[in-house]
Design a protein around this motif. Structure first.
Motif, mmCIF file in Angstrom:
data_model
loop_
_atom_site.group_PDB
_atom_site.id
_atom_site.type_symbol
_atom_site.label_atom_id
_atom_site.label_comp_id
_atom_site.label_asym_id
_atom_site.label_seq_id
_atom_site.Cartn_x
_atom_site.Cartn_y
_atom_site.Cartn_z
ATOM 1 N N THR A 163 0.823 -1.208 0.000
ATOM 2 C CA THR A 163 0.000 0.000 0.000
ATOM 3 C C THR A 163 0.859 1.262 0.000
ATOM 4 O O THR A 163 0.501 2.259 -0.639
ATOM 5 C CB THR A 163 -0.921 0.012 1.223
ATOM 6 N N THR A 164 1.995 1.216 0.689
ATOM 7 C CA THR A 164 2.890 2.378 0.695
ATOM 8 C C THR A 164 3.453 2.638 -0.691
ATOM 9 O O THR A 164 3.532 3.793 -1.137
ATOM 10 C CB THR A 164 4.032 2.159 1.706
ATOM 11 N N LEU A 165 3.851 1.571 -1.388
ATOM 12 C CA LEU A 165 4.340 1.733 -2.752
ATOM 13 C C LEU A 165 3.245 2.274 -3.656
ATOM 14 O O LEU A 165 3.486 3.174 -4.482
ATOM 15 C CB LEU A 165 4.845 0.386 -3.274
ATOM 16 N N LEU A 166 2.023 1.756 -3.505
ATOM 17 C CA LEU A 166 0.894 2.219 -4.309
ATOM 18 C C LEU A 166 0.614 3.699 -4.072
ATOM 19 O O LEU A 166 0.458 4.481 -5.009
ATOM 20 C CB LEU A 166 -0.331 1.375 -3.975
ATOM 21 N N VAL A 167 0.544 4.094 -2.799
ATOM 22 C CA VAL A 167 0.258 5.489 -2.462
ATOM 23 C C VAL A 167 1.371 6.401 -2.952
ATOM 24 O O VAL A 167 1.119 7.509 -3.450
ATOM 25 C CB VAL A 167 0.062 5.625 -0.939
#
Length: 262
Positions: free
Chosen positions: A148-152
């Motif tokens: 999720t951090t990479l996506l955000v």
């Protein structure tokens, strides 16, 4: 006694509809996951390099599939209002692409309206991507948080490049790489000398900062737990490990047994 079957019928019907909805979710899980990740790549490509006729056509087809899936789940859901309250972000995200099909309205051609719709689209895409990761990863641990951090970070960088380009904002971003570096520093709570000038950029910056503060503590605790676990596994470490705790419990049990015998 005659009214008992009538009173139980709605409950049985509701349980059946929940069962059908669960079966539908299981059947559509893999196809919707694939479409969600493809949609994420399309939005990211549009934010970074711009759009094309082929991308718009492909994106419209995926959006129609999302609409059909949401409408089918809404029809099967027993509690309509509760279903809408749980999926309000999804509703907004599905409504935004519809404005692109209504270009005959002059108000939708305004730059400010377009920028606002892009911000909503970025947030909605991030929400759908998080849901896809949540569904694909059974254990929502460090892997889920990292994904999720990479996506955000990727979506946030694309949004900042659109809202704060160097051609329009003094000190803005000249490339996607610059925006990606700035977004990474912001999520890591490091920050930089540049701060957004536009309203949409400031809102997106605020959301990214909130996510960074929320997730940074979890990642730090995960790394701390990893290193503490390595130290505990060592025989010469000062930190008590699992083997030490087991031995201590055995000694306490032996001591308690000895005291009882006396």
């Amino acid at each position: 006694m005659a009214g008992t079957p009538d009173e139980q019928a709605p409950s049985g019907t509701e349980d059946e509809r929940w069962a059908v909805l669960d079966e539908l979710d299981d059947w559509l899980r893999v196809p919707m996951l694939v479409l969600s990740f493809v949609w994420l790549l399309l939005v990211l490509a549009e934010l970074t390099w711009g759009t094309s006729r082929a991308m718009e056509t492909f994106g419209t087809a995926i959006w129609i599939a999302f609409l059909a899936e949401f409408a089918l789940r809404f029809v099967l859901a027993p509690a309509k209002l509760a279903f809408l309250r749980r999926n309000w972000i999804t509703i907004i995200a599905l409504a935004v692409p519809a404005f692109r099909l209504l270009r005959a309205f002059r108000v939708l051609r305004l730059a400010r309206a377009t920028r606002g719709l892009r911000l909503v689209r970025i947030v909605g895409t991030a929400n759908r991507g998080m849901n896809a990761l949540r569904a694909s990863l059974r254990r929502r641990g460090l892997g889920y948080v990292s994904g999720t951090t990479l996506l955000v970070t990727l979506l946030g960088a694309g949004g900042m490049l659109v809202f704060e380009p160097a051609s329009e904002v003094e000190g803005g971003f000249e490339s996607y790489g610059d925006a990606l570096w700035w977004t990474g520093m912001l999520i890591a709570t490091m920050g930089s000398e540049f701060w957004p000038r536009s309203g949409e950029g400031r809102i997106l910056c605020f959301l990214l900062a909130l996510y960074g503060f929320a997730v940074f503590g979890y990642i730090t605790a995960s790394f701390a737990s990893f290193f503490v676990g390595r130290d505990a596994a060592s025989e010469d470490a000062e930190v008590a490990g699992a083997k030490d705790l087991v031995a201590l419990r055995k000694e306490i049990a032996d001591l308690r047994r000895e005291l009882q015998q006396r």
